[in-house]
Design an enzyme around this catalytic site. Structure first.
Site, PDB file in Angstrom:
ATOM      1  N   ASP A   2     -53.528 -16.568  11.427  1.00  0.00           N
ATOM      2  CA  ASP A   2     -55.111 -16.331  11.150  1.00  0.00           C
ATOM      3  C   ASP A   2     -55.409 -15.024  11.812  1.00  0.00           C
ATOM      4  O   ASP A   2     -56.372 -14.662  12.367  1.00  0.00           O
ATOM      5  CB  ASP A   2     -56.018 -17.278  12.118  1.00  0.00           C
ATOM      6  CG  ASP A   2     -57.598 -17.212  11.766  1.00  0.00           C
ATOM      7  OD1 ASP A   2     -57.857 -16.357  10.752  1.00  0.00           O
ATOM      8  OD2 ASP A   2     -58.500 -17.963  12.191  1.00  0.00           O
ATOM      9  N   HIS A  52     -56.049 -12.413   7.353  1.00  0.00           N
ATOM     10  CA  HIS A  52     -56.851 -11.515   6.759  1.00  0.00           C
ATOM     11  C   HIS A  52     -56.361 -10.259   6.454  1.00  0.00           C
ATOM     12  O   HIS A  52     -55.948  -9.465   7.507  1.00  0.00           O
ATOM     13  CB  HIS A  52     -57.974 -11.488   7.570  1.00  0.00           C
ATOM     14  CG  HIS A  52     -58.754 -12.952   7.779  1.00  0.00           C
ATOM     15  ND1 HIS A  52     -59.756 -13.272   6.961  1.00  0.00           N
ATOM     16  CD2 HIS A  52     -58.413 -13.992   8.645  1.00  0.00           C
ATOM     17  CE1 HIS A  52     -60.022 -14.634   7.091  1.00  0.00           C
ATOM     18  NE2 HIS A  52     -59.364 -15.164   8.298  1.00  0.00           N
ATOM     19  N   LEU A  53     -56.321  -9.550   5.476  1.00  0.00           N
ATOM     20  CA  LEU A  53     -55.775  -8.240   5.059  1.00  0.00           C
ATOM     21  C   LEU A  53     -56.879  -7.303   4.791  1.00  0.00           C
ATOM     22  O   LEU A  53     -56.395  -6.039   4.816  1.00  0.00           O
ATOM     23  CB  LEU A  53     -54.691  -8.097   3.914  1.00  0.00           C
ATOM     24  CG  LEU A  53     -53.375  -9.238   4.033  1.00  0.00           C
ATOM     25  CD1 LEU A  53     -52.475  -9.130   2.684  1.00  0.00           C
ATOM     26  CD2 LEU A  53     -52.726  -8.511   5.272  1.00  0.00           C
ATOM     27  N   ASN A  85     -62.377 -13.394   2.155  1.00  0.00           N
ATOM     28  CA  ASN A  85     -63.404 -12.758   2.525  1.00  0.00           C
ATOM     29  C   ASN A  85     -63.375 -11.250   2.868  1.00  0.00           C
ATOM     30  O   ASN A  85     -63.699 -10.730   3.907  1.00  0.00           O
ATOM     31  CB  ASN A  85     -63.923 -13.245   4.057  1.00  0.00           C
ATOM     32  CG  ASN A  85     -62.945 -13.324   5.333  1.00  0.00           C
ATOM     33  OD1 ASN A  85     -61.895 -13.044   4.816  1.00  0.00           O
ATOM     34  ND2 ASN A  85     -63.438 -13.496   6.304  1.00  0.00           N
ATOM     35  N   HIS A 112     -52.196 -18.062   6.461  1.00  0.00           N
ATOM     36  CA  HIS A 112     -53.501 -17.789   6.812  1.00  0.00           C
ATOM     37  C   HIS A 112     -53.585 -16.408   7.429  1.00  0.00           C
ATOM     38  O   HIS A 112     -53.459 -16.282   8.622  1.00  0.00           O
ATOM     39  CB  HIS A 112     -54.135 -18.861   7.464  1.00  0.00           C
ATOM     40  CG  HIS A 112     -55.569 -18.755   7.844  1.00  0.00           C
ATOM     41  ND1 HIS A 112     -56.359 -19.953   7.961  1.00  0.00           N
ATOM     42  CD2 HIS A 112     -56.625 -17.889   7.942  1.00  0.00           C
ATOM     43  CE1 HIS A 112     -57.738 -19.631   8.386  1.00  0.00           C
ATOM     44  NE2 HIS A 112     -57.680 -18.320   8.032  1.00  0.00           N
ATOM     45  N   HIS A 124     -59.841  -6.301  13.749  1.00  0.00           N
ATOM     46  CA  HIS A 124     -60.864  -5.664  13.597  1.00  0.00           C
ATOM     47  C   HIS A 124     -60.827  -4.043  14.544  1.00  0.00           C
ATOM     48  O   HIS A 124     -59.948  -3.917  15.263  1.00  0.00           O
ATOM     49  CB  HIS A 124     -61.817  -6.578  14.605  1.00  0.00           C
ATOM     50  CG  HIS A 124     -62.227  -7.517  13.836  1.00  0.00           C
ATOM     51  ND1 HIS A 124     -63.027  -7.769  12.738  1.00  0.00           N
ATOM     52  CD2 HIS A 124     -62.003  -9.050  14.300  1.00  0.00           C
ATOM     53  CE1 HIS A 124     -63.502  -8.686  12.434  1.00  0.00           C
ATOM     54  NE2 HIS A 124     -62.688  -9.720  13.432  1.00  0.00           N
ATOM     55  N   HIS A 126     -62.404 -24.264   6.104  1.00  0.00           N
ATOM     56  CA  HIS A 126     -62.793 -23.752   7.584  1.00  0.00           C
ATOM     57  C   HIS A 126     -63.733 -24.665   8.155  1.00  0.00           C
ATOM     58  O   HIS A 126     -64.888 -24.632   7.342  1.00  0.00           O
ATOM     59  CB  HIS A 126     -63.561 -22.463   7.366  1.00  0.00           C
ATOM     60  CG  HIS A 126     -64.238 -21.713   8.470  1.00  0.00           C
ATOM     61  ND1 HIS A 126     -63.632 -20.717   9.213  1.00  0.00           N
ATOM     62  CD2 HIS A 126     -65.171 -21.968   9.309  1.00  0.00           C
ATOM     63  CE1 HIS A 126     -64.257 -20.241  10.384  1.00  0.00           C
ATOM     64  NE2 HIS A 126     -65.412 -21.221  10.352  1.00  0.00           N
TER      65      HIS A 126
END
Lengths: 177, 434, 315
Positions: free
Chosen positions: B311, B68-69, B100, B66, B315, B185
């Site tokens: 996870d 986010h790339l 996403n 899990h 940002h 989720h």
């Protein structure tokens, strides 16, 4: 330090000084008319009461007595990290056109008096302001001189001059510490 | 060239192995595991690089199921290259990346693009997870089969819940028929919307709008109910509450095909960390109370929770250097997850073998991807861990493009020192192996 | 000049972010100082030179006439220079981050920054970023410490003390920074606080703050020394949760009849501006027990005291 403490004025000398100051004031002022005594908190309060008593004794009149706290007018209040504790200012009458006698126990650098003069101006426009102190210890940093002085006592800059009046306990005496 | 890893402690739960031994890697595969292998007995010729791993742990490559790339669309936060670099630096030989992005990975061309970028980076393996619903809107299913053929290994609308129970049912049933895992989720937006942190005494104290734990629990309960009713499987992402752990435990006992993951911050931190209003602690689901944290730990220990995922949610500073309520949710984790998980071993909550199960074997099984094992013939994805290594978290040295790490300044023990993907060393710790 | 070290007092902190972390001595110090400052506002020349050369920036991300005016008057009576910056949170979202704003302000070298913001914690973030003293003039649903200090001063003046009083705070507790700051301040000063409001507007686990929760207003007000009504701000709520203003008033408007249940000498407070008829009946707001206007004048004194105590405290 205790052993270095010395008495420079005793009760008799203090009382004679206060009497002389009162007489001089009344003489200059040609009586007690329009006279107002303003004590600088906290050192001037007891002395101002004594002066007022003397005037009452001599002239038979009670001159008004006000108390001025000069904390907020000090020139060093923001420079130091710690803030001096504030006291109340109590001047419940107009100063306009009055003859104001500013009273403090000791004059030293003159900065307290400078602050007091500024503060007084915010309370009105006196006809004149005179300064009375019990002790002038020298070391002035501003061009301010007292009009009525109990005694001139030369002192070293680092010494502390302490005026004690019996109303706050102990006996009347001026000490150099 | 062959690679001989000598003298390490081999921990491979897929074959119940925990012993000091040597591993020979050849042609991108695990060729042999044996004690005191010597080069002379090594046939086939060619040169062999020998690495002495005395005192280190040799494990099947860690898999982060899990992350986010952010590519395509949010390359200012992370790219597939920087994310994959962070992965190998954190000991991960493979990562599964969430859909996403912008555009959303809801069609073959985006899946293709991700795989091409990953191949070009040549770092950790990247397994795309595709969206459950088109554009993550929760209205219409994506083309599961086409996405699978393109290389997607699972489905998730992560970042958002699948709000419609009807659509979730359809997704589980259809995905099951194609042997694709669905990662859920769990968040009831009606309860969580506008919230910034866990609803608790701390949120009351800080005056921040709360996200109640029941927002997660209700959806976990729903997904278990759908899986039970339809006889399908569901994987619960980032479990954070005590009640969710308990529901999953009960469902498993009753034979429901539910699996679950949590992330290092849920077993390490609590909502007390938010007291300074530091936005790096803002994450979804939010950091919960001590009771929840302890329940997550217990779930990891007793088998209720199957996997530890990062996870990893990068940002940019402009999304975090703002007022708490306006800050983005998420924290990076690829470069800290292993050490934080090793702390559980240090505290005696789980064994080292269980840790490898949670971070390698189980993710490979849930996603049905290669790896998770050092059996002879397996792909040579290997993570070498120095369990004693002490280090201080300094996000400025991270390979991730983002710095939103809540563990800055924390002293951690244990670190990946060698990350081998397909027999190639793609990360080596400079102190360990100059 | 006599040395100021005798009796010297100070707040040993750079910022005032909330009452949660203020001790009883610190609160007393602010209240005592404020008491001394009240006299200045009664003079013909309502100004002392104390903060001459000091720059105070009022950074308001949320509209507020009262609090901003009160801070501005306080600063001016102490001869500080004031600059008002009004920023809307929406423009902040689009452009400059709080960090950028902080760096910009710091470069201008003011002495004190007074900040109001719709986001809880914004003053805390600012305080970490700049060397200037930060005064929180209200952050989100978190704290409004100067309001609570002026409330404490008002109570102390009217009741002679705070310890042991029964204080009831009525309204939307969930979305009230005034309630939170008052709870911290009053419990620190030894008052017994009851929070009262609709069950859906009572924040979770609030009892852990050491207060009693009561959803029945009549029970809450019974025997109270102080009844503090909060402004009902439907616009502050995440979504309109309460059915209607009318229904709210039926349950939680302070009327003369309800006030009869309090002690005979109970006082009525309100942070203002009041919604007549919504949370407080006009005859109560204007009645003899109302101290609402005292609160306003005490606000200036409390803010003067804080500016005075924090000025020059930069490291």
């Amino acid at each position: 330090m205790e052993n270095k403490k010395r008495i420079v004025m005793d009760a008799d000398r203090i009382d004679r000084s206060i009497s002389r100051i009162a007489y001089e004031m009344l003489e200059d002022n040609k009586g007690a008319e329009d006279m107002i005594v303003i004590a600088i908190r906290t050192g001037g309060i007891l002395l101002a009461r004594r002066i007022r008593e003397k005037i009452s004794h001599i002239e038979g009149v009670e001159v008004p007595l006000g108390i001025l706290d000069i904390t907020l007018y000090r020139d060093d209040v923001i420079m130091r990290g710690k803030k001096p504790k504030m006291g109340e200012t109590d001047i419940p009458f107009s100063l306009d056109d009055k003859r104001v006698i500013l009273v403090d126990d000791v004059i030293f650098t003159g900065r307290t008096i400078r602050a007091a003069l500024d503060a007084l101006m915010d309370f009105g426009r006196p006809r004149l302001i005179r300064l009375a102190v019990l002790v002038d210890r020298g070391h002035r940093e501003l061009p301010i001189q007292p009009d009525y002085v109990g005694e001139k006592l030369p002192s070293a800059f680092w010494e502390e001059v302490s005026v004690n009046l019996s109303e706050s306990g102990g006996s009347d005496e001026v000490l150099i510490l | 060239m062959k690679l001989l890893l000598k003298g390490g402690r081999i921990i491979d739960p897929s074959q119940d192995m925990d012993e000091r031994s040597d591993v020979l890697i050849d042609k991108g595969r695990v060729a042999r595991i044996a004690k005191d292998m010597s080069l002379s007995r090594n046939k086939g010729g060619g040169s062999t690089q020998i690495i002495d791993l005395e005192g280190a742990i040799v494990a099947p490559g860690l898999i982060d199921m899990h992350t986010h790339l952010r590519e395509p669309g949010f390359e200012y936060k992370e790219t597939i290259r920087t994310g994959a670099a962070a992965a190998v630096a954190g000991g991960f030989t493979a990562v599964a990346c969430m859909a996403n992005t912008n555009p959303v990975n809801d069609n073959r061309s985006v899946t293709d693009f991700i795989l091409r970028q990953a191949a070009a980076a040549g770092l950790a393996r990247v397994y795309p997870l595709a969206a459950v619903s088109k554009n993550l809107e929760g209205k219409q299913l994506t083309e599961f089969n086409d996405l699978k053929e393109a290389g997607a290994v699972g489905l998730s609308d992560d970042g958002r819940p699948v709000i419609s129970s009807g659509l979730m049912r359809q997704a589980l049933e259809y995905a099951h028929s194609l042997s694709l895992p669905v990662i859920s989720h769990c968040e009831d937006l009606g309860l969580s919307e506008g919230g910034a942190m866990n609803e608790s005494f701390v949120s009351t104290d800080l005056g921040l709008p709360g996200i109640p734990s029941i927002s997660e629990d209700i959806m976990v309960s729903r997904d278990i109910a759908i899986a039970r009713y339809t006889g399908t499987a569901v994987h619960i992402a980032h479990v954070s509450t005590a009640e969710s752990v308990e529901m999953i435990r009960r469902a498993k006992r009753e034979g429901v095909a539910v699996t679950a993951e949590t992330a290092a911050h849920y077993f390490t931190l609590t909502d007390e960390s938010l007291r300074g209003y530091s936005t790096n602690f803002k994450v979804s689901p939010p950091l919960r109370g001590a009771r929840d944290r302890d329940a997550v730990r217990q779930g990891l220990r007793d088998g209720t929770i199957d996997a530890i995922a990062s996870d990893h949610a990068p940002h940019a500073s402009m999304e975090k250097d703002v007022e708490f309520a306006l800050a983005a949710f998420g924290m990076i984790g690829l470069e800290t997850s292993l050490a934080l998980s090793l702390a559980l071993v240090g505290q005696g909550i789980i064994t080292m073998g269980r840790l490898i199960e949670l971070m390698s074997l189980n993710p490979s099984r849930i996603l049905r991807i290669p790896g998770g094992s050092l059996r002879e013939g397996s792909i040579a994805d290997v993570t070498v861990i120095d369990p004693e290594r002490e280090w201080t978290v300094d996000p400025s040295t991270f390979r991730s493009k983002s710095r939103n790490c809540p563990f800055e300044g924390r002293r951690l023990t244990g670190k990946a020192v060698l990350t081998i993907v397909g027999g190639k060393i793609l990360y080596r710790d400079a102190e360990f192996l100059p | 000049m006599t040395p100021a070290s005798d009796n010297a007092i100070t707040l040993t902190r750079k910022d005032l972010l909330g009452l949660k972390d203020l001790s009883r001595d610190e609160i007393n110090l602010v209240l005592d100082t404020a008491e001394s400052f009240k006299e200045i506002s009664t003079r013909t020349i309502k100004k002392v030179p104390t903060l001459r050369g000091t720059t105070v920036i009022n950074l308001f991300y949320e509209a507020s006439t009262r609090t901003r005016t009160s801070f501005e008057i306080a600063a001016k009576r102490l001869s500080a220079d004031t600059v008002n910056i009004s920023a809307s949170t929406s423009s902040v979202v689009k452009g400059e981050t709080l960090v950028d704003t902080a760096k910009t302000l710091e470069a201008m070298n003011p002495d004190i920054i007074v900040i109001r913001h719709s986001c809880a914690g914004a003053p805390h973030i600012l305080a970490r970023l700049v060397s200037q003293s930060i005064i929180n003039a209200g952050d989100g649903f978190h704290e409004h410490p100067t309001q609570a200090l002026l409330d404490l001063l008002t109570i102390r003046q009217r009741k002679g003390g705070i310890e042991g009083l029964k204080v009831v705070i009525v309204g939307d507790i969930q979305h009230s920074r005034v309630a939170r700051s008052n709870v911290y301040g009053m419990t620190t000063m030894g008052a017994r606080v009851t929070l009262c409001g609709p069950a859906i507007l009572i924040p979770r686990s609030v009892e852990q703050m050491g207060v009693t929760v009561e959803t029945d207003m009549k029970k809450a007000v019974r025997g109270a020394d102080v009844v503090m009504m909060l402004r009902m701000q439907f616009e502050r709520q995440r979504s309109i949760v309460f059915p209607s203003i009318r229904e709210y008033s039926q349950l939680f408007c302070l009327t003369g009849d309800t006030l009869e249940l309090a002690k005979k000498d109970a006082i009525v407070m309100h942070p203002g501006p009041i919604n007549r008829g919504t949370e407080i009946a006009p005859e109560v707001a204007d009645g003899p027990r109302s101290v609402i206007l005292d609160q306003v004048s005490n606000g200036v004194a409390v803010r003067m005291a804080l500016l005075y105590l924090l000025a020059g405290g930069r490291q």
